[in-house]
Motif scaffolding. Structure first.
Motif, PDB file in Angstrom:
ATOM      1  N   SER A 159       0.854  -1.184   0.000  1.00  0.00           N
ATOM      2  CA  SER A 159       0.000   0.000   0.000  1.00  0.00           C
ATOM      3  C   SER A 159       0.886   1.229   0.000  1.00  0.00           C
ATOM      4  O   SER A 159       1.956   1.227   0.601  1.00  0.00           O
ATOM      5  CB  SER A 159      -0.908   0.011   1.230  1.00  0.00           C
ATOM      6  N   GLU A 181      -0.733   4.316   0.576  1.00  0.00           N
ATOM      7  CA  GLU A 181      -1.633   5.331   1.091  1.00  0.00           C
ATOM      8  C   GLU A 181      -1.507   5.436   2.607  1.00  0.00           C
ATOM      9  O   GLU A 181      -1.747   4.482   3.335  1.00  0.00           O
ATOM     10  CB  GLU A 181      -3.060   4.989   0.674  1.00  0.00           C
ATOM     11  N   ASN A 241      -3.354   6.907   4.728  1.00  0.00           N
ATOM     12  CA  ASN A 241      -4.619   6.774   5.463  1.00  0.00           C
ATOM     13  C   ASN A 241      -4.965   5.343   5.852  1.00  0.00           C
ATOM     14  O   ASN A 241      -5.818   5.120   6.699  1.00  0.00           O
ATOM     15  CB  ASN A 241      -5.776   7.359   4.637  1.00  0.00           C
ATOM     16  N   GLU A 242      -4.350   4.399   5.169  1.00  0.00           N
ATOM     17  CA  GLU A 242      -4.632   3.010   5.539  1.00  0.00           C
ATOM     18  C   GLU A 242      -3.411   2.354   6.175  1.00  0.00           C
ATOM     19  O   GLU A 242      -3.424   1.147   6.426  1.00  0.00           O
ATOM     20  CB  GLU A 242      -5.147   2.202   4.351  1.00  0.00           C
ATOM     21  N   LEU A 245      -2.889  -5.449  10.382  1.00  0.00           N
ATOM     22  CA  LEU A 245      -3.191  -6.715   9.696  1.00  0.00           C
ATOM     23  C   LEU A 245      -1.969  -7.617   9.583  1.00  0.00           C
ATOM     24  O   LEU A 245      -2.094  -8.841   9.474  1.00  0.00           O
ATOM     25  CB  LEU A 245      -3.657  -6.435   8.264  1.00  0.00           C
ATOM     26  N   GLU A 283      -4.129   0.430   9.541  1.00  0.00           N
ATOM     27  CA  GLU A 283      -4.814  -0.854   9.338  1.00  0.00           C
ATOM     28  C   GLU A 283      -3.885  -1.895   8.725  1.00  0.00           C
ATOM     29  O   GLU A 283      -3.918  -3.080   9.086  1.00  0.00           O
ATOM     30  CB  GLU A 283      -6.036  -0.672   8.435  1.00  0.00           C
ATOM     31  N   MET A 284      -3.071  -1.455   7.770  1.00  0.00           N
ATOM     32  CA  MET A 284      -2.159  -2.379   7.098  1.00  0.00           C
ATOM     33  C   MET A 284      -1.152  -2.961   8.098  1.00  0.00           C
ATOM     34  O   MET A 284      -0.879  -4.164   8.086  1.00  0.00           O
ATOM     35  CB  MET A 284      -1.420  -1.652   5.960  1.00  0.00           C
TER      36      MET A 284
END
Lengths: 280, 280, 280
Positions: free
Chosen positions: B57, B59, B61-62, B69, B65-66
């Protein structure tokens, strides 16, 4: 459980769907891809191998020309930054305006909440004709609380068919859940294709490639449900034919020979190997 | 010069390190990669082939979460722009906060002063668990003035071992210098793995792939020194087994079969072929 | 129509051009690429396979160091965003300042008006030494209104030679139109190379790879017209040798074996297979 069904039974007496492969190769449609940078080269080569032409662009200033040049638009949300979302929004609008078939691959919306939110906004902004995702992604877009891990197309096939149908109804488009078994719905009918090979899981980008190949089929068919089925059948059987020739699980060799097979596979081979059934 | 050492002698009577390969395949850890756009597809497929799962990723903004995970985070500085550096900084912090193993690949810091400066800033900002680089890169991070060109693991092996140890002490982490011979240190011990093949040099991204595979091993081991050794041993021997089957220097075929071998290679094969020694 | 010409006849009694391949492998020049994200990995591996070293960067802050490190600069306009255009402009200027050979691949300028405008601006901003494109792209830069589709090197070969010459005169550089037949001009002479294989069309990025390989040859030759011819001859014959070994149109296998052949091909093989003629 799946059984071999002659094509003409499935699609109300028409064999049109598999002939789409020949039509695609004759017309050589251009597919414009907003692509996942992880898999973009493979996707471009896959589109090329099947007989269509790929174009890729990340620049909003040429979005209109790119959409006009193309016969289908595939939006892969595999790896997007904020500026890319703006471009995706623009390209989605343009595809609607220019009446080009629009395919969406909602990568990881089942696993990442941020992506889920972004995709829902995008789906409010423009109309998608076909969505292609895995079980977790399709469940998320159907509004079903199902964890990405633990979904196995072998178990709970009825549930999966129901989710795909629900997603198609909710998003008002054709939906493809691809996996060990591909399940496809237009919101009324549900069709299952039981070809393929577990080796697809071993090659990153198999799903992305299928999404763009669905775009190539949609470009040469007025009926997106038929296009979706044809694309899934051709792709799954190409992989299956390669896997049957390998004597071990060889992810590298599989990827290379899949590209070969996408170029060589014939309507006749697809027809002979197709395992398709109408679910409900 | 290198000699065959049974695994259990090296690591204080434990054979745990090579069993990590089996554990990795059982657990199937997710490795989050800030990737080099040049080699990203190969890296994703390599992670997949060995038995882990890649996510990528760009980005911010994520990012949270990444990281949450994932079970390990690999930062490849192969091709970074200013906005990407901000994302790398954020992901590095998050990996520290969430206590995920953090691997750094300082691409070209030995050759490009700008990169050297950026990396030193980043290394002040977050804590890295393992660094994987070539001779020029590791020398630069050790503060040693050594030109990237002209370093040959065949000559001056003692010097190289000293540089790796110094770098590990300076950066307070495990350091891998990969090349014809892999040299690994935790700042106290130095271990050398004399497997591999010159064909790795002919495939762009071999090093990037190793970095992320080190991440996969770190994800399933509490001991990063052991994880680093295991990853290097498995990767080098996979390449060596492929090279031994080829009757010419075939960079394209090597890359394909390396992917196959990463999937097929067993603990037993690694153990039979391992050439490892404790240097000091 | 094309006939086998000993190398020394073509280039005024000199066999220097094909020996460039050996010189390239001896010198191992660094080629700095502003690359197309779709094909970047293949291009990097192709540069590596032929015997040069690729570097890629998208960061303007390290542009100067990258240009200084390199022996040639290849600008691929395959997929560029607004910030990337600024970087391309900077790198173009730097290449001129540092007197590094500068190669341009004007991807899709024949099909997309936006790209045409951007490229014309860039060509006003810095001096290019060699342009490599397909028929539609070269026609666009020659100011000839010719549609990209429908150009077939088999028909109208005279017209194509005239267009390449005109483009070379207009842009004041060496121009390569690559396709079924490669046509190369320095604005005075026009040379045709009738090697190659249709399989190049089936592999996305063949043209991009050729562009960067042209850069590698330009890096080791003072005469860019000779460098262009040598690069085209080596690349086309490598593809042809692979195609002759395949018993079917296998795009995946072709791509892998092309990489092998770029590494293995010898001056002698090129000389034995070369079909080259001076057109006018």
């Amino acid at each position: 459980m799946a059984f071999l069904v002659p094509v003409l039974i499935i699609i109300g007496g028409s064999t049109m769907q598999l002939e789409l492969l020949d039509r695609l190769r004759q017309i050589n449609p251009i597919v414009f891809n907003i692509s996942n940078f992880v898999t973009v080269q493979d996707v471009a080569n896959g589109i090329n191998a099947i007989g269509a032409s790929p174009i890729m662009s990340e620049e909003i200033n040429e979005a209109q020309e790119m959409v006009q040049l193309s016969s289908a638009v595939a939006l892969n949300l595999g790896a997007f930054t904020m500026p890319q979302i703006e471009q995706i929004r623009t390209v989605g609008h343009l595809a609607n305006q220019c009446r080009k078939p629009l395919i969406l691959d909602p990568v990881a919306v089942g696993a990442v909440q941020y992506r889920h939110n972004v995709v829902l906004e995008l789906l409010n902004d423009f109309d998608v004709d076909i969505i292609r995702g895995n079980a977790g992604e399709i469940a998320a877009l159907a509004g079903v609380d199902w964890h990405a891990k633990g979904i196995d197309a072998g178990n709970g096939e009825d549930d999966i068919a129901a989710i795909v149908k629900l997603c198609a109804q909710k998003q008002q488009c054709v939906v493809i859940l691809s996996g060990t078994i591909d399940v496809i719905s237009d919101g009324k009918q549900v069709v299952k294709i039981s070809n393929g090979t577990p080796l697809f899981q071993l090659h990153v980008g198999s799903g992305d490639m299928l999404t763009s190949i669905v775009g190539a089929f949609a470009a040469v068919s007025g009926d997106y449900f038929v296009a979706a089925q044809s694309a899934c059948a051709v792709f799954a059987i190409a992989g299956q034919l390669v896997a049957e020739r390998l004597n071990a699980e060889l992810p590298g060799t599989f990827a290379v020979q899949l590209m070969d097979e996408l170029h060589l596979i014939t309507v006749d081979e697809v027809q002979r190997n197709l395992k398709m059934e109408v679910v409900k």
